[in-house]
Design a protein around this motif. Sequence first.
Motif, mmCIF file in Angstrom:
data_model
loop_
_atom_site.group_PDB
_atom_site.id
_atom_site.type_symbol
_atom_site.label_atom_id
_atom_site.label_comp_id
_atom_site.label_asym_id
_atom_site.label_seq_id
_atom_site.Cartn_x
_atom_site.Cartn_y
_atom_site.Cartn_z
ATOM 1 N N ILE A 70 0.862 -1.181 0.000
ATOM 2 C CA ILE A 70 0.000 0.000 0.000
ATOM 3 C C ILE A 70 0.898 1.230 0.000
ATOM 4 O O ILE A 70 1.850 1.320 0.783
ATOM 5 N N SER A 71 0.608 2.164 -0.857
ATOM 6 C CA SER A 71 1.482 3.325 -1.006
ATOM 7 C C SER A 71 1.432 4.207 0.235
ATOM 8 O O SER A 71 0.447 4.218 0.977
ATOM 9 N N PRO A 72 2.492 4.980 0.458
ATOM 10 C CA PRO A 72 2.384 6.076 1.418
ATOM 11 C C PRO A 72 1.502 7.164 0.807
ATOM 12 O O PRO A 72 1.126 7.101 -0.368
ATOM 13 N N THR A 73 1.163 8.179 1.583
ATOM 14 C CA THR A 73 0.317 9.245 1.047
ATOM 15 C C THR A 73 1.095 10.195 0.139
ATOM 16 O O THR A 73 0.502 10.885 -0.684
ATOM 17 N N VAL B 62 -3.786 7.728 -2.117
ATOM 18 C CA VAL B 62 -3.432 9.137 -1.961
ATOM 19 C C VAL B 62 -4.726 9.913 -1.729
ATOM 20 O O VAL B 62 -5.701 9.736 -2.463
ATOM 21 N N LYS B 63 -4.755 10.744 -0.715
ATOM 22 C CA LYS B 63 -5.971 11.437 -0.304
ATOM 23 C C LYS B 63 -5.909 12.923 -0.636
ATOM 24 O O LYS B 63 -4.839 13.526 -0.710
ATOM 25 N N GLY B 64 -7.081 13.498 -0.841
ATOM 26 C CA GLY B 64 -7.210 14.946 -0.924
ATOM 27 C C GLY B 64 -6.798 15.593 -2.231
ATOM 28 O O GLY B 64 -6.622 16.815 -2.280
ATOM 29 N N ALA C 230 -4.301 13.349 -9.110
ATOM 30 C CA ALA C 230 -4.115 11.957 -8.708
ATOM 31 C C ALA C 230 -3.675 11.102 -9.891
ATOM 32 O O ALA C 230 -2.790 10.246 -9.759
ATOM 33 N N ALA C 231 -4.272 11.329 -11.042
ATOM 34 C CA ALA C 231 -3.916 10.549 -12.227
ATOM 35 C C ALA C 231 -2.475 10.809 -12.648
ATOM 36 O O ALA C 231 -1.758 9.881 -13.034
#
Length: 222
Positions: A26-29, A55-57, A63-64
Motif C-alpha cells: 500500500i502506497s504512502p500518502t 493518496v488522499k485529498g 491523482a492521475a
Amino acid sequence: MNDSDLEPFPDFAPPPRVQPCQLYLISPTEVGGGFPDRLRAALDGGPVAAFQFRVKGLDSHAAARLAEPLQAICAEHDVAFIVNDSVALAKRLGADGVHLGQSDGDARDARRELGPSAMIGVTCHASRHLAMEAGEAGADYVAFGAFYPTTTKATEHRPPPAILSWWASLFEIPCVAIGGITPANAAPLVAAGADFLAVSNAVWGADAPGAAVAAFGELFAR
C-alpha cells in the motif's frame, strides 16, 4: 456490527495452502518526488502481488498524474495496480482494480463500472458480517484489520488472527490481513490463513525497500 460478530470464534484450523501467502503493498500518502524509484526498488526486492495507490485529498487530474508512472512500474513487474476508494479514478486509469472502504460504495456498483475482470476488494475491519456481505456482493477479496497498532491510518478495530482461519476454512474468496504488519510480527497471520499481507510503513519506512520486501519473501517461503 452484527450480533454474529460478538460471538466467540469457533476453533477453525486453516485449510492446507494451495499457494504461499503473498505481499500486497500500500502506497504512502506522498508518492511524488523520488517515490517512483523507491517503488521500483521495492518491486525488484522480491515477488509482490499488488500495489494499492492510496493518496488522499487530490482532484482526479492530480491523482492521475501521480498514479500513471507508478502504474507503469507495476506493469513492468507484473504487479496488479489497485486504486484506493475511487472507482472513477480506477476507471480513468484502466487500473487492475479498486479497494473500497465501508463508505466508498458497493462492490456491485464497482463491478458494473469496471467490468468483470476488475479486482474488487472490500475493507471488513473485524466483522464477519461485513465480510460475508462483501462476498455476496461479488468482492474478489476481503480485508481484515488492523491486526497490530499502525500509524498509517486511524483504526478502531483489532480482530484476532482467528478471523482469518474462520474465513479461510469456510470461503474460497481470498482474505487480506492489514495493519501494522512487519516481518517480525507477520508469522501468526500467515499461519492463521491470510492469503495476502497488506503492508505500508514496513516497506516505505525502511532504508532499503527492496530488502524489506525480500524479508517478507523469506517469511512466506518458510
